[in-house]
Write a protein that holds these residues in place. Structure first.
Motif, PDB file in Angstrom:
ATOM      1  N   LEU A 118     -43.753  26.260 -26.068  1.00 34.66           N
ATOM      2  CA  LEU A 118     -43.105  26.072 -27.293  1.00 34.66           C
ATOM      3  C   LEU A 118     -44.150  26.580 -28.427  1.00 34.66           C
ATOM      4  O   LEU A 118     -45.317  26.162 -28.296  1.00 34.66           O
ATOM      5  N   SER A 119     -43.742  26.601 -29.779  1.00 38.32           N
ATOM      6  CA  SER A 119     -44.540  26.983 -30.718  1.00 38.32           C
ATOM      7  C   SER A 119     -45.179  25.748 -31.352  1.00 38.32           C
ATOM      8  O   SER A 119     -44.564  24.503 -31.081  1.00 38.32           O
ATOM      9  N   ASP A 120     -46.047  25.772 -32.264  1.00 33.15           N
ATOM     10  CA  ASP A 120     -46.527  24.385 -32.672  1.00 33.15           C
ATOM     11  C   ASP A 120     -45.302  23.698 -33.593  1.00 33.15           C
ATOM     12  O   ASP A 120     -45.485  22.337 -33.166  1.00 33.15           O
ATOM     13  N   GLY A 121     -44.740  24.237 -34.308  1.00 32.83           N
ATOM     14  CA  GLY A 121     -43.740  23.841 -35.026  1.00 32.83           C
ATOM     15  C   GLY A 121     -42.734  22.919 -34.226  1.00 32.83           C
ATOM     16  O   GLY A 121     -42.084  22.050 -34.696  1.00 32.83           O
ATOM     17  N   MET A 122     -42.084  23.971 -33.105  1.00 32.55           N
ATOM     18  CA  MET A 122     -41.216  23.292 -32.130  1.00 32.55           C
ATOM     19  C   MET A 122     -41.706  21.947 -31.500  1.00 32.55           C
ATOM     20  O   MET A 122     -41.216  20.815 -31.306  1.00 32.55           O
ATOM     21  N   ARG A 123     -43.089  21.919 -31.065  1.00 32.38           N
ATOM     22  CA  ARG A 123     -43.855  20.862 -30.432  1.00 32.38           C
ATOM     23  C   ARG A 123     -43.690  19.611 -31.362  1.00 32.38           C
ATOM     24  O   ARG A 123     -43.572  18.420 -31.125  1.00 32.38           O
ATOM     25  N   ARG A 124     -44.109  19.850 -32.656  1.00 35.44           N
ATOM     26  CA  ARG A 124     -43.931  18.937 -33.678  1.00 35.44           C
ATOM     27  C   ARG A 124     -42.639  18.161 -33.864  1.00 35.44           C
ATOM     28  O   ARG A 124     -42.650  16.947 -33.924  1.00 35.44           O
ATOM     29  N   ARG A 125     -41.472  19.002 -33.866  1.00 35.37           N
ATOM     30  CA  ARG A 125     -40.200  18.362 -33.932  1.00 35.37           C
ATOM     31  C   ARG A 125     -39.927  17.660 -32.589  1.00 35.37           C
ATOM     32  O   ARG A 125     -39.288  16.652 -32.474  1.00 35.37           O
ATOM     33  N   VAL A 126     -40.465  18.217 -31.270  1.00 38.91           N
ATOM     34  CA  VAL A 126     -40.035  17.389 -30.028  1.00 38.91           C
ATOM     35  C   VAL A 126     -40.871  15.781 -30.265  1.00 38.91           C
ATOM     36  O   VAL A 126     -40.245  14.750 -29.832  1.00 38.91           O
ATOM     37  N   SER A 127     -42.171  15.970 -30.875  1.00 38.98           N
ATOM     38  CA  SER A 127     -42.966  14.809 -31.202  1.00 38.98           C
ATOM     39  C   SER A 127     -42.235  13.468 -31.941  1.00 38.98           C
ATOM     40  O   SER A 127     -42.151  12.379 -31.918  1.00 38.98           O
ATOM     41  N   VAL A 129     -39.029  13.561 -32.586  1.00 40.53           N
ATOM     42  CA  VAL A 129     -37.640  13.256 -31.923  1.00 40.53           C
ATOM     43  C   VAL A 129     -37.999  12.106 -30.968  1.00 40.53           C
ATOM     44  O   VAL A 129     -37.159  11.019 -30.950  1.00 40.53           O
ATOM     45  N   ARG A 130     -39.082  12.279 -30.165  1.00 35.76           N
ATOM     46  CA  ARG A 130     -39.409  11.352 -28.973  1.00 35.76           C
ATOM     47  C   ARG A 130     -39.587   9.998 -29.968  1.00 35.76           C
ATOM     48  O   ARG A 130     -39.340   9.207 -29.521  1.00 35.76           O
ATOM     49  N   ALA A 131     -40.507  10.051 -31.072  1.00 35.98           N
ATOM     50  CA  ALA A 131     -40.867   8.822 -31.718  1.00 35.98           C
ATOM     51  C   ALA A 131     -39.452   8.032 -32.149  1.00 35.98           C
ATOM     52  O   ALA A 131     -39.444   6.767 -32.048  1.00 35.98           O
ATOM     53  N   LEU A 132     -38.588   8.964 -32.401  1.00 34.66           N
ATOM     54  CA  LEU A 132     -37.137   8.269 -33.140  1.00 34.66           C
ATOM     55  C   LEU A 132     -36.424   7.540 -32.041  1.00 34.66           C
ATOM     56  O   LEU A 132     -35.438   6.614 -31.924  1.00 34.66           O
ATOM     57  N   GLU A 133     -36.742   7.971 -30.411  1.00 39.03           N
ATOM     58  CA  GLU A 133     -35.837   7.483 -29.193  1.00 39.03           C
ATOM     59  C   GLU A 133     -36.368   6.203 -28.935  1.00 39.03           C
ATOM     60  O   GLU A 133     -35.574   5.558 -28.275  1.00 39.03           O
ATOM     61  N   ILE A 134     -37.502   5.926 -29.314  1.00 38.13           N
ATOM     62  CA  ILE A 134     -38.019   4.400 -28.827  1.00 38.13           C
ATOM     63  C   ILE A 134     -37.492   3.546 -29.655  1.00 38.13           C
ATOM     64  O   ILE A 134     -37.239   3.416 -30.894  1.00 38.13           O
ATOM     65  N   PRO A 135     -37.173   2.340 -29.125  1.00 33.83           N
ATOM     66  CA  PRO A 135     -36.477   1.245 -30.022  1.00 33.83           C
ATOM     67  C   PRO A 135     -37.746   0.824 -30.865  1.00 33.83           C
ATOM     68  O   PRO A 135     -38.681   0.370 -30.475  1.00 33.83           O
ATOM     69  N   PHE A 136     -37.559   0.700 -32.187  1.00 39.46           N
ATOM     70  CA  PHE A 136     -38.631   0.255 -33.053  1.00 39.46           C
ATOM     71  C   PHE A 136     -38.111  -0.573 -34.102  1.00 39.46           C
ATOM     72  O   PHE A 136     -37.061  -0.388 -34.459  1.00 39.46           O
ATOM     73  N   ASP A 137     -39.009  -1.298 -34.812  1.00 38.21           N
ATOM     74  CA  ASP A 137     -38.736  -1.823 -35.907  1.00 38.21           C
ATOM     75  C   ASP A 137     -39.624  -1.440 -37.094  1.00 38.21           C
ATOM     76  O   ASP A 137     -39.055  -0.888 -38.475  1.00 38.21           O
ATOM     77  N   VAL A 138     -40.895  -0.648 -36.812  1.00 39.60           N
ATOM     78  CA  VAL A 138     -41.739  -0.022 -37.601  1.00 39.60           C
ATOM     79  C   VAL A 138     -41.775   1.413 -37.260  1.00 39.60           C
ATOM     80  O   VAL A 138     -42.271   1.412 -35.791  1.00 39.60           O
ATOM     81  N   SER A 152     -36.871  23.876 -41.106  1.00 42.15           N
ATOM     82  CA  SER A 152     -37.069  22.769 -40.019  1.00 42.15           C
ATOM     83  C   SER A 152     -37.482  21.626 -40.508  1.00 42.15           C
ATOM     84  O   SER A 152     -37.064  20.420 -40.189  1.00 42.15           O
ATOM     85  N   ARG A 153     -38.450  21.376 -41.659  1.00 45.12           N
ATOM     86  CA  ARG A 153     -38.524  20.298 -42.192  1.00 45.12           C
ATOM     87  C   ARG A 153     -37.456  19.263 -43.029  1.00 45.12           C
ATOM     88  O   ARG A 153     -37.402  18.255 -42.581  1.00 45.12           O
ATOM     89  N   LEU A 154     -36.558  20.157 -43.452  1.00 49.36           N
ATOM     90  CA  LEU A 154     -35.469  19.463 -44.233  1.00 49.36           C
ATOM     91  C   LEU A 154     -34.451  19.019 -42.896  1.00 49.36           C
ATOM     92  O   LEU A 154     -33.973  17.998 -42.994  1.00 49.36           O
ATOM     93  N   LEU A 155     -34.225  19.859 -41.951  1.00 45.35           N
ATOM     94  CA  LEU A 155     -33.509  19.204 -40.831  1.00 45.35           C
ATOM     95  C   LEU A 155     -33.944  18.223 -40.356  1.00 45.35           C
ATOM     96  O   LEU A 155     -33.288  17.296 -39.954  1.00 45.35           O
ATOM     97  N   THR A 156     -35.373  17.983 -39.935  1.00 39.92           N
ATOM     98  CA  THR A 156     -36.018  16.932 -39.159  1.00 39.92           C
ATOM     99  C   THR A 156     -35.914  15.664 -40.228  1.00 39.92           C
ATOM    100  O   THR A 156     -35.827  14.722 -39.760  1.00 39.92           O
ATOM    101  N   ILE A 157     -36.208  15.849 -41.416  1.00 38.45           N
ATOM    102  CA  ILE A 157     -36.179  14.997 -42.318  1.00 38.45           C
ATOM    103  C   ILE A 157     -34.903  14.268 -42.497  1.00 38.45           C
ATOM    104  O   ILE A 157     -34.500  12.838 -42.541  1.00 38.45           O
ATOM    105  N   ASP A 158     -33.534  15.028 -42.442  1.00 37.19           N
ATOM    106  CA  ASP A 158     -32.343  14.557 -42.315  1.00 37.19           C
ATOM    107  C   ASP A 158     -32.125  13.644 -41.225  1.00 37.19           C
ATOM    108  O   ASP A 158     -31.571  12.768 -41.208  1.00 37.19           O
ATOM    109  N   LEU A 159     -32.464  14.102 -40.061  1.00 35.84           N
ATOM    110  CA  LEU A 159     -32.587  13.422 -38.740  1.00 35.84           C
ATOM    111  C   LEU A 159     -33.149  12.128 -39.074  1.00 35.84           C
ATOM    112  O   LEU A 159     -32.769  10.694 -38.589  1.00 35.84           O
ATOM    113  N   MET A 160     -34.426  12.160 -39.383  1.00 38.45           N
ATOM    114  CA  MET A 160     -35.276  10.905 -39.496  1.00 38.45           C
ATOM    115  C   MET A 160     -34.587  10.005 -40.631  1.00 38.45           C
ATOM    116  O   MET A 160     -34.749   8.717 -40.278  1.00 38.45           O
TER     117      MET A 160
END
Length: 192
Positions: A118-127, A129-138, A152-160
């Protein structure tokens, strides 16, 4: 509320943080900005418990579950994006939910490719999404959108934003647009 009181940290003879105090409201986005070398990442690492401070105290993080996006991707390069997500969430999220989150960031065509392809930007988005999958408070974010094109930044920010409703988010960024895009309640300027 996470409260930091008189936090100091030096590396050898170089003082990075000196008697810094501040607070981060629960359930809201806070952005930390400043010049390179002013201590943004060090502050984040201390808050995450990855670095110890020389003096000062932090209140309000006790017992809270943490997730993070680091400056480097920290992915398993031989695994697919989907497998990287499954490693952290186990049965907490279904395959369909994981796929939907990857698709939400524009990664619909690479679920089964090894991350190393994957490209660097694709890897960034996977990273991210991975952080969002863990149950977290902070959620701690260190330059999370670095290397992403505008779309891609706008799509990712919207998901976040959708996945962090009611959660505490502490983000380090150099981009002056990102606090507004993340609907931050405060921007903290660190100085050298």
């Amino acid at each position: 509320m996470i409260v930091v009181e008189n936090l100091s940290k030096s590396f050898q003879d170089i003082s990075v943080l000196r008697d810094w105090s501040g607070s981060f409201p629960d359930g809201a986005v806070s952005c930390i900005m400043g010049e390179s070398g002013c201590g943004k990442t060090t502050l984040l690492r201390i808050l995450m418990g990855l670095e110890s401070c020389d003096s000062g105290c932090i209140l309000g993080l006790e017992g809270k579950r943490k997730s993070a996006v680091f400056p480097e991707h920290r992915l398993c390069e031989n695994l697919s994006p989907l497998s990287n997500l499954k490693l952290v969430c186990g049965s907490h999220r279904s395959r369909q939910e994981l796929v939907q989150d990857l698709e939400a960031t524009g990664l619909e065509d690479c679920f089964q490719k090894p991350v190393r392809e994957l490209s660097d930007g694709m890897r960034r988005r996977v990273s991210i999404v991975r952080a969002l999958e863990i149950p977290f408070d902070v959620l701690f974010l260190d330059e999370p959108f670095r290397g992403l094109d505008a779309y891609s930044r706008l799509l990712t920010i919207d998901l976040m934003k959708r996945r962090t409703v009611g959660k505490t988010v502490i983000m380090v960024t150099h981009n002056p647009e990102e606090p507004a895009l993340m609907e931050a309640v405060q921007t903290i300027a660190l100085k050298k």
